[in-house]
Each structure stands twice: as structure tokens, then as C-alpha cells.
Design a protein around this motif. Structure first.
Motif, PDB file in Angstrom:
ATOM      1  N   ASP A  96       0.129  -4.500   8.441  1.00  0.00           N
ATOM      2  CA  ASP A  96      -0.078  -5.992   8.128  1.00  0.00           C
ATOM      3  C   ASP A  96      -1.414  -6.350   7.360  1.00  0.00           C
ATOM      4  N   PRO A  97      -1.233  -7.324   6.306  1.00  0.00           N
ATOM      5  CA  PRO A  97      -0.188  -7.974   6.113  1.00  0.00           C
ATOM      6  C   PRO A  97       0.523  -7.279   4.708  1.00  0.00           C
ATOM      7  N   GLU A  98       1.612  -6.955   4.907  1.00  0.00           N
ATOM      8  CA  GLU A  98       2.464  -5.975   3.828  1.00  0.00           C
ATOM      9  C   GLU A  98       2.628  -6.500   2.708  1.00  0.00           C
ATOM     10  N   ARG A  99       2.464  -7.769   2.598  1.00  0.00           N
ATOM     11  CA  ARG A  99       2.744  -8.277   0.934  1.00  0.00           C
ATOM     12  C   ARG A  99       1.488  -8.343   0.191  1.00  0.00           C
ATOM     13  N   GLU A 100       0.269  -7.842   0.921  1.00  0.00           N
ATOM     14  CA  GLU A 100      -0.948  -8.017   0.251  1.00  0.00           C
ATOM     15  C   GLU A 100      -1.097  -6.626  -0.590  1.00  0.00           C
ATOM     16  N   TRP A 101      -0.165  -5.581  -0.044  1.00  0.00           N
ATOM     17  CA  TRP A 101      -0.220  -4.100  -0.753  1.00  0.00           C
ATOM     18  C   TRP A 101       0.203  -4.307  -2.301  1.00  0.00           C
ATOM     19  N   ARG A 102      -0.669  -3.330  -3.081  1.00  0.00           N
ATOM     20  CA  ARG A 102       0.011  -3.216  -4.394  1.00  0.00           C
ATOM     21  C   ARG A 102       1.246  -2.495  -4.571  1.00  0.00           C
ATOM     22  N   SER A 103       1.633  -1.755  -3.687  1.00  0.00           N
ATOM     23  CA  SER A 103       2.934  -1.218  -3.667  1.00  0.00           C
ATOM     24  C   SER A 103       3.251  -1.117  -2.108  1.00  0.00           C
ATOM     25  N   PRO A 104       4.691  -1.194  -1.691  1.00  0.00           N
ATOM     26  CA  PRO A 104       4.818  -1.263  -0.313  1.00  0.00           C
ATOM     27  C   PRO A 104       4.554  -0.305   0.468  1.00  0.00           C
ATOM     28  N   PRO A 105       3.799  -0.352   1.525  1.00  0.00           N
ATOM     29  CA  PRO A 105       3.100   0.842   2.186  1.00  0.00           C
ATOM     30  C   PRO A 105       4.025   1.934   2.865  1.00  0.00           C
ATOM     31  N   PHE A 106       5.128   1.550   2.874  1.00  0.00           N
ATOM     32  CA  PHE A 106       6.123   2.524   3.392  1.00  0.00           C
ATOM     33  C   PHE A 106       7.127   2.974   2.371  1.00  0.00           C
ATOM     34  N   SER A 107       6.816   2.742   1.096  1.00  0.00           N
ATOM     35  CA  SER A 107       7.526   3.345  -0.131  1.00  0.00           C
ATOM     36  C   SER A 107       6.383   3.971  -0.887  1.00  0.00           C
ATOM     37  N   PRO A 108       5.876   5.252  -0.525  1.00  0.00           N
ATOM     38  CA  PRO A 108       4.848   5.798  -1.205  1.00  0.00           C
ATOM     39  C   PRO A 108       4.997   5.830  -2.849  1.00  0.00           C
ATOM     40  N   GLU A 109       3.627   5.729  -3.321  1.00  0.00           N
ATOM     41  CA  GLU A 109       3.725   5.889  -4.886  1.00  0.00           C
ATOM     42  C   GLU A 109       2.331   6.444  -5.130  1.00  0.00           C
ATOM     43  N   VAL A 110       2.567   7.409  -6.231  1.00  0.00           N
ATOM     44  CA  VAL A 110       1.446   8.069  -7.006  1.00  0.00           C
ATOM     45  C   VAL A 110       0.936   7.433  -8.097  1.00  0.00           C
ATOM     46  N   ARG A 111      -0.547   6.982  -8.024  1.00  0.00           N
ATOM     47  CA  ARG A 111      -1.189   6.200  -9.065  1.00  0.00           C
ATOM     48  C   ARG A 111      -2.536   7.110  -9.341  1.00  0.00           C
ATOM     49  N   GLY A 112      -2.846   7.018 -10.457  1.00  0.00           N
ATOM     50  CA  GLY A 112      -4.234   7.678 -10.704  1.00  0.00           C
ATOM     51  C   GLY A 112      -4.477   8.809  -9.780  1.00  0.00           C
ATOM     52  N   GLY A 113      -3.659   9.952  -9.833  1.00  0.00           N
ATOM     53  CA  GLY A 113      -4.157  11.176  -9.040  1.00  0.00           C
ATOM     54  C   GLY A 113      -4.251  10.889  -7.315  1.00  0.00           C
ATOM     55  N   HIS A 114      -3.762   9.618  -6.972  1.00  0.00           N
ATOM     56  CA  HIS A 114      -3.525   9.595  -5.463  1.00  0.00           C
ATOM     57  C   HIS A 114      -2.274   9.138  -5.067  1.00  0.00           C
ATOM     58  N   LEU A 115      -2.012   9.468  -3.806  1.00  0.00           N
ATOM     59  CA  LEU A 115      -0.462   9.056  -3.080  1.00  0.00           C
ATOM     60  C   LEU A 115      -1.033   7.660  -2.145  1.00  0.00           C
ATOM     61  N   TYR A 116      -0.316   6.714  -2.695  1.00  0.00           N
ATOM     62  CA  TYR A 116      -0.775   5.240  -1.921  1.00  0.00           C
ATOM     63  C   TYR A 116       0.542   5.108  -0.718  1.00  0.00           C
ATOM     64  N   GLY A 117       0.036   4.663   0.487  1.00  0.00           N
ATOM     65  CA  GLY A 117       1.000   4.473   1.592  1.00  0.00           C
ATOM     66  C   GLY A 117       0.443   4.416   2.907  1.00  0.00           C
ATOM     67  N   ARG A 118       0.907   3.773   3.884  1.00  0.00           N
ATOM     68  CA  ARG A 118       0.221   3.816   5.044  1.00  0.00           C
ATOM     69  C   ARG A 118       0.252   5.095   5.734  1.00  0.00           C
ATOM     70  N   GLY A 119      -0.922   5.596   6.105  1.00  0.00           N
ATOM     71  CA  GLY A 119      -0.841   6.779   6.775  1.00  0.00           C
ATOM     72  C   GLY A 119      -1.138   8.199   5.812  1.00  0.00           C
ATOM     73  N   THR A 120      -1.055   7.832   4.506  1.00  0.00           N
ATOM     74  CA  THR A 120      -1.378   9.022   3.584  1.00  0.00           C
ATOM     75  C   THR A 120      -2.637   9.757   4.018  1.00  0.00           C
ATOM     76  N   SER A 121      -3.865   9.124   4.354  1.00  0.00           N
ATOM     77  CA  SER A 121      -4.823   9.745   4.769  1.00  0.00           C
ATOM     78  C   SER A 121      -5.130   9.976   6.104  1.00  0.00           C
ATOM     79  N   ASP A 122      -4.446   9.032   6.859  1.00  0.00           N
ATOM     80  CA  ASP A 122      -4.850   8.761   8.532  1.00  0.00           C
ATOM     81  C   ASP A 122      -3.446   9.067   9.018  1.00  0.00           C
ATOM     82  N   ASP A 123      -2.832   9.922   9.605  1.00  0.00           N
ATOM     83  CA  ASP A 123      -3.528  11.179   9.364  1.00  0.00           C
ATOM     84  C   ASP A 123      -2.409  12.282   8.772  1.00  0.00           C
ATOM     85  N   LYS A 124      -1.303  11.590   8.117  1.00  0.00           N
ATOM     86  CA  LYS A 124       0.074  12.482   7.787  1.00  0.00           C
ATOM     87  C   LYS A 124      -0.491  13.308   6.629  1.00  0.00           C
ATOM     88  N   GLY A 125      -1.228  13.048   5.595  1.00  0.00           N
ATOM     89  CA  GLY A 125      -1.768  13.754   4.589  1.00  0.00           C
ATOM     90  C   GLY A 125      -2.347  15.054   4.949  1.00  0.00           C
TER      91      GLY A 125
END
Length: 475
Positions: A96-125
Motif C-alpha cells: 500500500d498504496p498500490e495505486r502509486e506504484w509505476r507497475s502493479p506490485p504483484f505483476s512483476p516487470e523488468v525495466r532497466g536491468g531490474h525486476l520490479y515488484g513487492r518482495g523482489t529484493s526483500d526477500d524473494k530474490g
């Protein structure tokens, strides 16, 4: 002994698939703090278990707890080799607030050499990097260089509430010579770090209650104490004008560090400018006399993480609210005890509640600080693994975060090594969380090297760290 170059070649050949599988993993909205998402947490655990089986791990189980499930797996076919415990957590923070994410937090997206999404670095990735290292060894050689146990929980973000009970009931699940946790960050993409200390945590909710129901602001405003005003005054008094926590006795057990130790931190840790840049702010705040790095690692902190009360919907509602609530997050340092600090904080609150207010406090989390010995088993292997994965020797880093299992394992005599792969600006717990794909791949290869180094160095038990020039330069 399996050949390490075969495992690394296998990992490199599968990079595209590894990214796709991590994205699928991140797609589960496994938010442990939100009851409505409990089914998603369970589905994530089951998906992870199936993935471990497919990777070649054995005795894979999803064990229910009074909260969220714990996933375990083993590979135990080397009777004379050390046993490594790999810990991680598959639950994530609310987005939260999910609407303020550039891409949906649980629809992961690769941009600029990074994977974006909730939990990508803490701690799933970071956790998944170890899973992919296990898979690479098993696909390349049909064997691992060491015995391995995996323990992946679904409640770390809410204080690992039921992990201690699980460890008491299934003590064999954490029987190991050394444990590795990757739930932290490196200094930069080319500056790896072994974490030597973490802060503990205490979570407390404070609720002030006034009238039994909301009152008409026009009819009664100015005649009775407003719980929101009372709470604001109470919270404002939790710090003094020098940035110190204004709770009697809270600093009595705070460990003081020598000038030599603070000098090493200054040389090896992030600068104020680097931390400000990572936070994307222009000015710091906190206890006078300490750098920003010291404030977030070796000094306690009291954070107000949420306030609730009154009406905040559209339009106006002229009321005197009946209640107001705040969430307090205390970060603790060696040698503070969360139970003692809890007593000090709640006593302070009750002494300072304005007359006419009723107070209710609820403790939501307790976790002890963690300190690692630099000559602990596994440290030598970890340093050599970073050399293999990053091509450079790591520094020793202190972090301000909290990982409850660190203290639990220490109490059980299991040495713990913290090897991070995330970056300081990966927005953990924030909007647009991300994980560098380069860091993901380096993490996989570092984990492959770590298992190999553990096998050849027998968990570091015989390593002569006293002759290590890095350790000689440290306090």
C-alpha cells in the motif's frame, strides 16, 4: 567433488528462465500482515515447495503453523561434509498504496536491468538466488558439495511469530554446522559485504481513549480532551531536542563502541551523502554526535510508523474522535533486551498520558539484536565466495534492519553468516521495490562458490582468520 565450473555454466545457461521463475514467485501477493491475503501466502508456500522438488531437493514439506506455513527441504548425502542451513522468507510487506506504484506490485516487470515488484529484493530474490544455486549444482553434477537444509518461512515480516515454536518441535530442521541468510544489502554493485550485526525490534501499538463514542465538535469542542491532541503530545515527547529517545533507562544497556571501531565503520560503511541519496532526501535527522550510518546501526531508534484516529475520508466530519492510535517501531542495539525496553516504554507512556485519557498498549513484535564474530565458522568461506562471485573481497557491514531468526540460531549454537545481494536503493518496504538482475546472477554464482568453499574449508572451522589482513585492519 562436483566441479564448480559445471554448476556456474549451468546457471549462466539458464538465466532467462531463472528470471521468469523469480517473476512468477514474486507474483504471489504473500503479505503475511494482511489476513485477507492468507490464501495467497499458502499458495506461495506450495509453489515454492513444488519448485524445490523440481530443482532436485528432497524431503520437501509444507508444515502448517498457527500462522503461515513453513517450507523445508533437505539434501543430506555427504556424511563427512558440513551441513549448511539456508534460511529465507517468502512473505512480503504490504504494498500500500498500490495505486502509486509505476507497475502493479504483484505483476512483476523488468525495466532497466531490474525486476520490479513487492518482495523482489526483500526477500524473494535474494532467497531464490540460493535455490537457483542448489538447482545449478544438482542439474550439473547430480550432487551438492555439502549437505543442505532449507528453511523458508512466511512470517518474517510480522516478527517470525511461530518460528520459535516450529524450531522447538522440529529441532532437526535447523541442525547444521553453519547457516546462511541473504536478507540484506551490499554497499554497491561492486562492493559486497558480510553483515556482522543487526538491530533488534520492538513493535508497540498505543491507543488513547476518551469518550465512549465520537462527539459533536460544535456542541462539545473545547470542553473535553481530544484523544488525537493527547496522542500528538505524547508522541512529541518521545524524543528530546537532541534527537535522543526520551524514555528513562533506555540507553542504560546500549553498547558503546571504541574510536577504533567507529573509524572502521567510517572507512568501510556508506557515507552520509550515499545514505541520503539512497533515501532520496536532502537532509538527515537523529541523535547528535553520530553519523547517519552509526544512527541506523549502533544506536537505538524510535520510529512512528503509523497514526490513526478521527475522520480522514472525503469532505468534512465535525467530530471529536473517541480514540486515537499510533504504531511505534523501536530498533534495538547490542546489548538491549526487547522485554526490558518494552517495560521501560510502556511505563513511560502510562506516566505521561494526559488526565482523562485511558491508555491501552499492545506489543506486536519482539526480536533481539544480532552480532556475529568475524572469525565464526563460515566467514572465511563467505569471503572466498564473494571473491568468486564479485571478484573482490567484501567489507564487514552493520545494518539497522532486523532478522528474528539470527538471534534464534545463535542461541542454538548455529553460526550464522549474512551475505546480501540487494542494493541500498532497491526500495525495500517502499514503492517500486526492485532487484538488480546483475545482483541476482551474482548472488547465484556467489552461492555456488559458497557451497564449494564450505566443502573445502569444512565450514571455516580450521581457517586461520588471525592472519587475514582485512581482519587485522579492523578493530
Amino acid at each position: 567433488m562436483p566441479r564448480i565450473d559445471s554448476a556456474i555454466a549451468c546457471a549462466r545457461a539458464a538465466r532467462r528462465r531463472f528470471v521468469a521463475e523469480l517473476a512468477e514467485f514474486v507474483g504471489f501477493a504473500s503479505v503475511s500482515a494482511q489476513p485477507a491475503r492468507a490464501p495467497a501466502v499458502t499458495r506461495c508456500a506450495e509453489w515454492l515447495a513444488a519448485h524445490l522438488r523440481e530443482a532436485g531437493m528432497e524431503e520437501v514439506r509444507v508444515t502448517p503453523t498457527a500462522g503461515h506455513p513453513i517450507v523445508t527441504a533437505n539434501w543430506l548425502h555427504r556424511p563427512h561434509a558440513p551441513t549448511l542451513l539456508i534460511y529465507g522468507h517468502y512473505d512480503v510487506q504490504p504494498a500500500d498504496p498500490e495505486r502509486e506504484w509505476r507497475s502493479p506490485p504483484f505483476s512483476p516487470e523488468v525495466r532497466g536491468g531490474h525486476l520490479y515488484g513487492r518482495g523482489t529484493s526483500d526477500d524473494k530474490g535474494q532467497m531464490f538466488a540460493h535455490v537457483k544455486a542448489l538447482e545449478s549444482w544438482l542439474r550439473a553434477a547430480d550432487a551438492l558439495p555439502v549437505n543442505v537444509r532449507c528453511l523458508f518461512e512466511g512470517e518474517e515480516e510480522t516478527g517470525s511469530t511461530h518460528l520459535g515454536e516450529f524450531m522447538r518441535m522440529y529441532s532437526h530442521a535447523v541442525a547444521a554446522d553453519v547457516a546462511v541468510v541473504s536478507d540484506s544489502w551490499v554497499l554497491a554493485a561492486d562492493r559486497p559485504a558480510i553483515v556482522e550485526s543487526l538491530r533488534g525490534a520492538l513493535g508497540v501499538e498505543v491507543e488513547l481513549r476518551g469518550a465512549p463514542r465520537d462527539l459533536h465538535a460544535g456542541n462539545f469542542g473545547g470542553a473535553v480532551y481530544n484523544p488525537l491532541k493527547a496522542l500528538s503530545e505524547l508522541l512529541a515527547g518521545l524524543h528530546d531536542r537532541h534527537g535522543r529517545i526520551a524514555v528513562d533507562g533506555i540507553y542504560d544497556r546500549v553498547r558503546e563502541f571504541t574510536p577504533q571501531a567507529r573509524a572502521y565503520m567510517s572507512r568501510s560503511g556508506p557515507t552520509d551523502a550515499e545514505l541520503l541519496d539512497a533515501m532520496r532526501v536532502s537532509r538527515g535527522w537523529g541523535e547528535e554526535g553520530y553519523s547517519l550510518y552509526e544512527r541506523i546501526t549502533i544506536r537505538p531508534a524510535l520510529i512512528l510508523s503509523g497514526i490513526d484516529g478521527g475522520y480522514t475520508g472525503p469532505g468534512a466530519k465535525a467530530i471529536l474522535p473517541a480514540r486515537a492510535m499510533a504504531r511505534i517501531d523501536l530498533r534495538l542495539v547490542p546489548d538491549q533486551d526487547p522485554y526490558q525496553v518494552e517495560h521501560l516504554l510502556t511505563a513511560h507512556i502510562r506516566r505521561n498520558v494526559p488526565q482523562g485519557m485511558r491508555v491501552v498498549t499492545r506489543t506486536t513484535m519482539r526480536a533481539h539484536p544480532f552480532v556475529m564474530s568475524r572469525d565464526a565458522p563460515g566467514v572465511s568461506a563467505a569471503r572466498a565466495a564473494y571473491q568468486g562471485g564479485y571478484g573482490i573481497d567484501p567489507v564487514f557491514l552493520r545494518l539497522g534492519g532486523t532478522v528474528p531468526i539470527a538471534h534464534m540460531l545463535t542461541c542454538r549454537g548455529v553460526p550464522l553468516v549474512m551475505m546480501g545481494f540487494a542494493l541500498p536503493d532497491d526500495a525495500m518496504h517502499s514503492l517500486d521495490e526492485r532487484f538488480s538482475l546483475a545482483g541476482y546472477f551474482r548472488g547465484i554464482e556467489t552461492s555456488i562458490h559458497f557451497m564449494s568453499m564450505l566443502a573445502t574449508r569444512c565450514a571455516g572451522a580450521n581457517a586461520d582468520t588471525r592472519s587475514d589482513p582485512l581482519l587485522e585492519a579492523a578493530p
